[in-house]
Enzyme design. Structure first.
Site, mmCIF file in Angstrom:
data_model
loop_
_atom_site.group_PDB
_atom_site.id
_atom_site.type_symbol
_atom_site.label_atom_id
_atom_site.label_comp_id
_atom_site.label_asym_id
_atom_site.label_seq_id
_atom_site.Cartn_x
_atom_site.Cartn_y
_atom_site.Cartn_z
ATOM 1 N N GLU A 26 -3.436 9.589 5.188
ATOM 2 C CA GLU A 26 -1.611 8.935 4.968
ATOM 3 C C GLU A 26 -0.641 9.179 6.158
ATOM 4 O O GLU A 26 -0.434 10.126 6.472
ATOM 5 C CB GLU A 26 -1.195 9.386 3.602
ATOM 6 C CG GLU A 26 -2.101 9.186 2.376
ATOM 7 C CD GLU A 26 -3.232 8.108 2.051
ATOM 8 O OE1 GLU A 26 -2.319 7.079 2.567
ATOM 9 O OE2 GLU A 26 -4.223 7.869 1.031
ATOM 10 N N GLU A 84 -4.650 -1.178 -6.448
ATOM 11 C CA GLU A 84 -5.588 0.052 -6.329
ATOM 12 C C GLU A 84 -4.074 1.485 -6.452
ATOM 13 O O GLU A 84 -3.261 1.555 -5.971
ATOM 14 C CB GLU A 84 -5.439 -0.023 -4.437
ATOM 15 C CG GLU A 84 -6.944 -0.005 -4.588
ATOM 16 C CD GLU A 84 -7.679 -0.689 -2.550
ATOM 17 O OE1 GLU A 84 -8.165 -1.326 -2.655
ATOM 18 O OE2 GLU A 84 -6.394 -0.338 -2.096
#
Ligand SMILES: Cc1ncc(COP(=O)(O)O)c(C=O)c1O
Lengths: 407, 273
Positions: free
Chosen positions: B60, B49
């Protein structure tokens, strides 16, 4: 001045999915979808609930101090020598800005939904103060996220929030301003999504926020419309409001959208000037994109990275804007213009000296544009300016620009 | 068959689980991203990824936020990430590459241009963190037309109804977010993930990878038996936090990749069920 006639049923927006034309929507990570669904259902149910509405109206009257006056600034209007300028005095609200209309509404939603804790992002600190205020009143814990840079330039509001029992969390990521504070609030919301209510401070974010913030702020326009009819016997010719995320502007505009003769001007922060790139005017000099849960005009580069913004007023220093404004711009129902830092500061001083009213630096952008606009109009015409907040919080900034230390 | 489907078919036949490292394109230095990708494959990665750097990575935690900032400091954006995949493909035609990022850079490029260029570069799928299925109809159609998989997240908060809806639109695999929180959070609870996976399996036959909160061999080995693959992000990316640009790159890459080797061994050694 001609108004666009497009037979739009403005009350039908947003769509069920939260879209205003191609704008708005719900661009968030999967974890938050259920919380937004829950909020949307609660809001749709409660806005038709007489008990909820009565409590909201009572709070606006007795806690916020509404209705706020519509003040005819006669001396200023005379000096400008054009249209009659009326100020919608949101600066007289409890806590000093329009922000509290929305926080009272959202805190009430939180209470009805059984949430025990609220979080908020803030730029100028006005929304943070308004959130801390309602949290104190309802006995909820409150955490306010604020960019490190804004903490420095709005020290007074930071201390106010602390006095009100809120925890102010300094956000050190990215550009350390409002957009990063919003990122951080979203991150914390994702983590504590079960018991936490996120009070978004402007008419942006994922659906249903742009809709519910607009609805709570629309009290401004509903009052102003009636007050205008009462005192001048007609509707105003133009409305002027500053646009950061767009909540005070949409609150004023929305109840007039169906009134075709009423022109609307949203004033963005021109910062050091559009040509410099150092500004906060996505509608005037940005492109559509996706940030903070909605599709809207954004300040961004060719790679889709969000640009750093600049404005002398922390509350306008945001690279996006509420999606309904993006739509109103595209269909031509509202015009979006800019006022730069210097013009705003001049207007700040001018209104203070001619009317004894010290506007917030955000609102000073609207004041400055209203003056330009009024000069092009005739004395029989009227302009309503949303004086979204008072300037006390900005005295420090203005003194600094004057080279005066007042610590 | 797409690279992703054939990979999962092969793994299922072998009774193995996919190991999926996540790195951000351009972090810590765009000159080494392609090398790093090859090294990850050599260490046992089945899928990579590749994060598309974004100025506002809302989902995040601090570790990956910093990785995005490091990549942006080197001017790495979506265009550069696509070039890196194309370069990777010159030596590796087998390992699937999934781009993971946020809507705006993709929207700025234009969905159609993105789909064409991603496919030309050898990308296999896209996971857009902030684009739920409701907003994804347009890009999904364009991606499908060029054979790209659209990978969606399922969260601990996804209702059963929603799991059914997302599963119906997803292709390639489903990404099960193991906890309420941002990437790198530390409160993984294996029992609740087990329950969540059971619900997903009721509605989908797609392979499911689990991510968020997997930081070492032990946590990976605990989850691997429950799903088809595990994603390792923050723990790997954190190894670039103190990258020394003056020093030799090879040992620093080796030190980072050692984590993937360790997790590979732990996952392969875990009992199947
Ligand atoms: C007094 C005042 N006016 C305007 C704004 C801008 O926000 P909005 O565009 O949502 O009204 C702020 C934001 O902090 C503010 O404090």
């Amino acid at each position: 001045m001609s108004s666009s006639k497009n037979n739009v049923d403005y009350a039908a927006f947003p769509s069920k999915e939260g879209h205003f034309g191609r704008y708005g929507g719900r661009f968030v990570s999967e974890t938050l979808i259920f919380a937004l669904d829950e909020l949307e259902q609660a809001f749709l149910r409660l806005r038709k609930d007489p008990a909820f509405q009565a409590e909201f109206d009572r709070d606006l009257a007795h806690y916020v101090g509404r209705p706020s006056p519509l003040y005819h600034a006669e001396r200023w209007s005379r000096e400008v020598g054009g249209a009659q300028i009326y100020l919608k005095r949101e600066d007289l609200n409890h806590t000093g800005a329009h922000k509290v209309n929305n926080t009272v509404g959202q805190a009430l939603l939180a209470k009805y939904m059984g949430k025990k804790r609220v979080i908020a992002e803030t730029g100028a600190g006005q929304h943070g103060v308004a959130s801390a205020t309602v949290a104190a009143r309802l006995g909820m814990s409150c955490q306010v996220f604020m960019g490190e840079e804004d903490i420095q330039r709005q020290a007074l509001n930071v201390y106010r929030m602390k006095l009100l029992g809120a925890e102010v969390v300094s956000v050190k990521s990215g550009s350390r301003t409002l957009k990063d504070a919003m990122n951080e609030a979203m991150r914390v919301w994702v983590t504590d999504v079960d018991d936490t209510f996120y009070i978004i401070g402007t008419a942006a974010g994922p659906h249903p926020y742009p809709m519910l913030v607009r609805d709570f702020q629309s009290v401004i326009g509903r009052e102003a419309r009636q007050q205008c009819l009462d005192s001048t016997g007609k509707l105003p010719d133009a409305l002027v409001a500053c646009v950061g995320g767009g909540s005070n502007a949409i609150g004023l505009f929305h109840p007039f959208l169906q009134d075709e003769g009423v022109e609307m001007y949203g004033v963005e922060a021109g910062g050091h000037g559009l040509a410099t790139g150092q500004h906060a005017a996505p509608l005037s000099d940005g492109r559509p994109g996706v940030l903070h849960g909605n599709r809207t005009y954004l300040m961004q580069d060719d790679n889709g990275q969000i640009s750093h913004t600049h404005s002398v007023s922390a509350g306008l220093d945001y690279p996006g804007v509420g999606p309904e404004h993006s739509w109103l711009k595209d269909i031509g129902r509202a015009q979006y213009v800019t006022i730069d830092d210097e013009e705003a500061l001049t207007a700040f001083r001018k209104l203070t000296l001619t009317e004894g009213i010290m506007p917030a630096l955000e609102s000073s952008h609207a004041v400055a544009y209203a003056e330009k606009l009024a000069a092009t109009m005739s004395p029989e015409q009227t302009i309503v300016v949303n004086l979204s907040g008072r300037g006390d919080k900005d005295i420090h900034t203005v003194a600094g620009i004057d080279g005066i230390g007042i610590d | 068959m797409s690279r992703l489907s054939s990979l999962f078919t092969t793994l299922a036949e072998q009774g193995r689980k996919a190991l999926v490292p996540y790195i951000v394109a351009g972090d810590p230095d765009p000159r080494y991203t392609v090398t790093l990708m090859h090294e990850l494959v050599a260490a046992g990665a089945d899928i990579i990824e590749l994060g598309i750097p974004f100025s506002d990575p809302m989902a995040e935690g601090p570790v990956i936020q910093l990785a995005h900032e490091r990549a942006l400091a080197h001017n790495t954006s979506l265009n550069q990430a696509l070039d890196m995949v194309a370069e990777f493909r010159r030596e590796d035609s087998k390992t699937p590459i999934v781009l993971m990022g946020y809507t705006n850079p993709v929207e700025r490029m234009g969905y159609e241009t993105f789909a064409r260029q991603a496919s030309d570069s050898g990308v296999d799928g896209l996971l857009t963190v902030d684009m739920p299925p409701e907003e994804a109809a347009e890009i999904s159609a364009l991606m499908k037309a060029v054979g790209l998989d659209n990978i969606f997240l399922l969260a601990p908060t996804s209702s059963e109804q929603r799991i059914a809806k997302v599963s119906a639109l997803a292709t390639g695999y489903l990404y099960c977010v193991s906890l309420k929180g941002v990437t790198g959070a530390g409160h993984l609870d294996v029992d609740s993930v087990r329950a969540q996976l059971a619900l997903i399996k009721k509605h989908s036959t797609l392979p499911v990878t689990v991510g968020f909160g997997i930081k070492d061999g032990a946590s990976a080995a605990a989850l691997a038996p429950l799903c088809e693959g595990v994603v390792v992000g923050s723990a790997l990316v954190d190894r670039f936090a103190n990258w020394d640009h003056e020093a030799d790159a090879a040992p620093q890459i080796a030190q980072a990749v050692a984590l993937i080797k360790e997790i590979r061994e732990a996952v392969d050694g875990a009992p199947t069920n």
